[in-house]
Design an enzyme around this catalytic site. Sequence first.
Site, PDB file in Angstrom:
ATOM      1  N   LYS A  78       0.845  -1.200   0.000  1.00 13.69           N
ATOM      2  CA  LYS A  78       0.000   0.000   0.000  1.00 13.69           C
ATOM      3  C   LYS A  78       0.880   1.250   0.000  1.00 13.69           C
ATOM      4  O   LYS A  78       1.864   1.328   0.748  1.00 13.69           O
ATOM      5  CB  LYS A  78      -0.896  -0.028   1.232  1.00 13.69           C
ATOM      6  CG  LYS A  78      -1.866   1.139   1.357  1.00 13.69           C
ATOM      7  CD  LYS A  78      -2.722   0.975   2.616  1.00 13.69           C
ATOM      8  CE  LYS A  78      -3.747   2.085   2.767  1.00 13.69           C
ATOM      9  NZ  LYS A  78      -4.615   1.878   3.946  1.00 13.69           N
ATOM     10  N   SER A 154      -9.265   2.025   3.071  1.00 14.65           N
ATOM     11  CA  SER A 154      -8.383   2.703   2.145  1.00 14.65           C
ATOM     12  C   SER A 154      -7.373   1.806   1.450  1.00 14.65           C
ATOM     13  O   SER A 154      -6.659   2.259   0.545  1.00 14.65           O
ATOM     14  CB  SER A 154      -7.637   3.809   2.896  1.00 14.65           C
ATOM     15  OG  SER A 154      -6.808   3.270   3.914  1.00 14.65           O
ATOM     16  N   SER A 178      -9.761  -0.050   7.167  1.00 16.58           N
ATOM     17  CA  SER A 178      -9.138   0.056   5.847  1.00 16.58           C
ATOM     18  C   SER A 178      -8.491  -1.212   5.325  1.00 16.58           C
ATOM     19  O   SER A 178      -8.132  -1.284   4.152  1.00 16.58           O
ATOM     20  CB  SER A 178      -8.098   1.186   5.850  1.00 16.58           C
ATOM     21  OG  SER A 178      -8.721   2.439   5.979  1.00 16.58           O
TER      22      SER A 178
END
Length: 471
Positions: A78, A154, A178
């Site tokens: 990420k 996210s 997330s």
Amino acid sequence: MEAPLTLTEAAAALRSGAVTSTGLTEAAIAQADRLDGELGTYLARFDDSALKAAERADQELASGIDRGPLHGIPFGVKDIIASSEGPTTAQSLILDPQWGAGKDAPVVSRVKAAGAVITGKVTTMEFACGMVDPSKPFPTPRNPWDPRTWPGGSSSGTGNGVAAGLFFAGLGSDTAGSIRIPAAFCGVTGLMPTFGRVPKSGVAPLGYSLDHVGPLARSARDCATVLEVIAGHHPSDPDCVDLPLTMPAFGDSLDGVRIGVVREQHFPESSDPALGPVFDGALSALTDLGATLVEVTLPYWPEMLVANLVTMCSEALAYHRNDLIGRWDDYFASTRLLLARGALVSGADYVQAQRVRRVAQDAVARLFDEVDVIVCPTTAIGAPRYDDITDAEGNIDVEGMFQYIFTQYWDCIGNPVLAAPMGFTAAGLPLSIQFAGPAFGEAALLAAGIAFQQVTDWHRRVPELASTVTV
């Protein structure tokens, strides 16, 4: 040949000689060539360095050097987590390009030392909180089950990348859900470890006392494999504790396991019609495995939702305040809204939120004296269509969505939670179950998740868009 589906299967195939790391990596690159333009998974691809890492893994494995089950496995990161192969942007115009330049976050150092092949940095929401903003020069992540829908966030790119076969596992972060939201909407498995179990240094912060770093992968066993690599004390993170990690036995029985079942607050009137029957089916699978089910209520539920928002907004503003004042228009619209709310929180509000968190944490700890694991839905709906959650300017109604999402409570408590697929809506979109455990009790929820996935195959379902990958 058809590529292995799970990280665990890929690791076994590498050691049997059925596949090579180079072959797995080339297949992952080919899948990215085919799908990334539609799915918006990557912010930066590291094809050349990934192939070199794969070649090195093949050479080491051939010479008898085995770094463990991640050795030679294509792996995504990420883009709020520093990795030396390329810049960390946090999917934002704000972050200094020199932030983390040439460095690996401790979690990335650990997966590299274990031999993982880093394929690239993948999409997030701006600083792990700002929703899609079409006015900014970043890709819109999409769900491989239906590209018209949001893949969750996210950790959007980690979720859709695993689901679409662009890599076998990846790192995400979780402050209000997330890791678990994209796991739920993309039909994969995601693990939020206990706060302090995994170092979060080298990760652009959102909420200092809420942020968790953890894996997304196809299965609970895959997540357990990654957790073994990334867990453990690191001196760069003062919140990271030095406690042993006990891993579960990979059994197919839950005899004697007491599972608390949460229904209150998790079945709003506007839930997807499939949610109830799908959840009941998951509970039946657990009882068939020998578990005893006990109805429970999560203490201080509404208070923890407020405390999570108060804490996250305040702590995020502390990090972003100067940039927010000087570079307001460079932030995504939804990011600005969230950060600005932090300015409305008084010091007394923040302190009170932490006091209530401690009361709730103690109450949850007592609840785990009565049960070993707690289960509840991750969301009340399948992945929503972008058209249904955006206004005329393309801004997403974040608060409206969270009435259907049941993740943020656990971030505020800090306990470990596993999100795993449990079925589908009538529209063919995944639904997910959460397994929560006591603080630093990852073994209990992983054992339950692994057993559940040995008698169900929801985690093995692949979106038609991703179809078969060959090596």
